[in-house]
Design an enzyme around this catalytic site. Sequence first.
Site, PDB file in Angstrom:
ATOM      1  N   LYS A 103       0.985  -1.260  -0.075  1.00 52.46           N
ATOM      2  CA  LYS A 103       0.005  -0.456   0.033  1.00 52.46           C
ATOM      3  C   LYS A 103       0.681   1.125  -0.149  1.00 52.46           C
ATOM      4  O   LYS A 103       0.794   2.238  -0.801  1.00 52.46           O
ATOM      5  CB  LYS A 103      -1.020   0.133   1.814  1.00 52.46           C
ATOM      6  N   ASP A 148      -6.215   0.376   0.244  1.00 53.54           N
ATOM      7  CA  ASP A 148      -6.750  -0.177   1.350  1.00 53.54           C
ATOM      8  C   ASP A 148      -7.536  -0.804   1.797  1.00 53.54           C
ATOM      9  O   ASP A 148      -8.462  -1.427   1.108  1.00 53.54           O
ATOM     10  CB  ASP A 148      -6.581   1.506   2.206  1.00 53.54           C
TER      11      ASP A 148
END
Length: 348
Positions: A251, A270
């Site tokens: 991420k 996410d």
Amino acid sequence: PPPAPAKLRDTPSACPWLWRSLPCPPAELRLDLVLSSGQTFRWWESSPGAWTGVLGERVWTLRQDGDCLWYTVYGEEEEDGHPTEAATLGGVDTDRILRDYFQLDVGLPALYHTWGAADPLFRKVAEDFPAGVRVLRQDPIECLLSFICTSNNHISRITTMIERLCQAFGRHLCCLDARPFHAFPSLSALAGTDTEARLRALGFGYRAKFISGTARAIAKGLGAEGLCQLRAAPYAEARRVLCTLPGVGAKVADCVCLMSLDKAEAVPVDTHVWRIARQRYGTALGGRSLTPRAHQEIGDFFRGLWGPRAGWAQAVLFCADLRKGQEPASSRDRARGGQGRDSHGHCP
């Protein structure tokens, strides 16, 4: 003479000799959406409609008026503590810095049209939400170390942490209305043996180890120049290199790829983005948890849908989703990374 109060200083008409402008209609850029959505953590609304922050080791104030983007740049402090007008940067240089930072060579309206033609959901969002959400092009070191702070965090706390980091390790630039401004710390400033302990004392928790470790790893390895050179590397290679650094997972790596390394196809994922993919697009991706495989599958899905600037399209969709019915700052912060959500602390 002492500087003018913020409400006057932040207004081009009050001090026209200190301001320059660039042609930039709101459809290409909305400062209020881009600078407050967590892509960056160095800007604040110093007076209504005016945004003050640090860019390129200078303090800037930006304002939009019609089809113009107005800006002024403050120089180093004089002995009395008052900032002076920047003397070392000419208008051509400052124009170039802003155009590069906001990537103004990328035309948004044509991209919005392309994304809307490919995706009815995007088209509906674009009809109901202001245009002008774009991706910043940030310094890779600042972007990387800032996003290491975003794990399990929310935007107001991230902003406070970055401010503490800059005050403790960055070069002092100037003060405006008794507010000090500091440059983002250099790698050498963060690579010391006592950095982790100092960061823990400032409230960084487990992130202190990752920030100091990554700063040392880059200083001893790639160097700042080598990190910047990843802009010329393929997306997969840049992502792989970033994921070898302490505290950097898929991420954070995608955030850095998108917002500082010119990888417009990078889609940071996410749990919120995962839920959008599953619920709104009907995709059964990633099984029952957000694994590295799920990151890849969701990113590939959006790249297939939106094309080579998928990260930009997602920035629009996510920002619109985040802002819907969430005007109070506290609500926006909860949406960023409150209970039950691991926030990467940025718009996409």
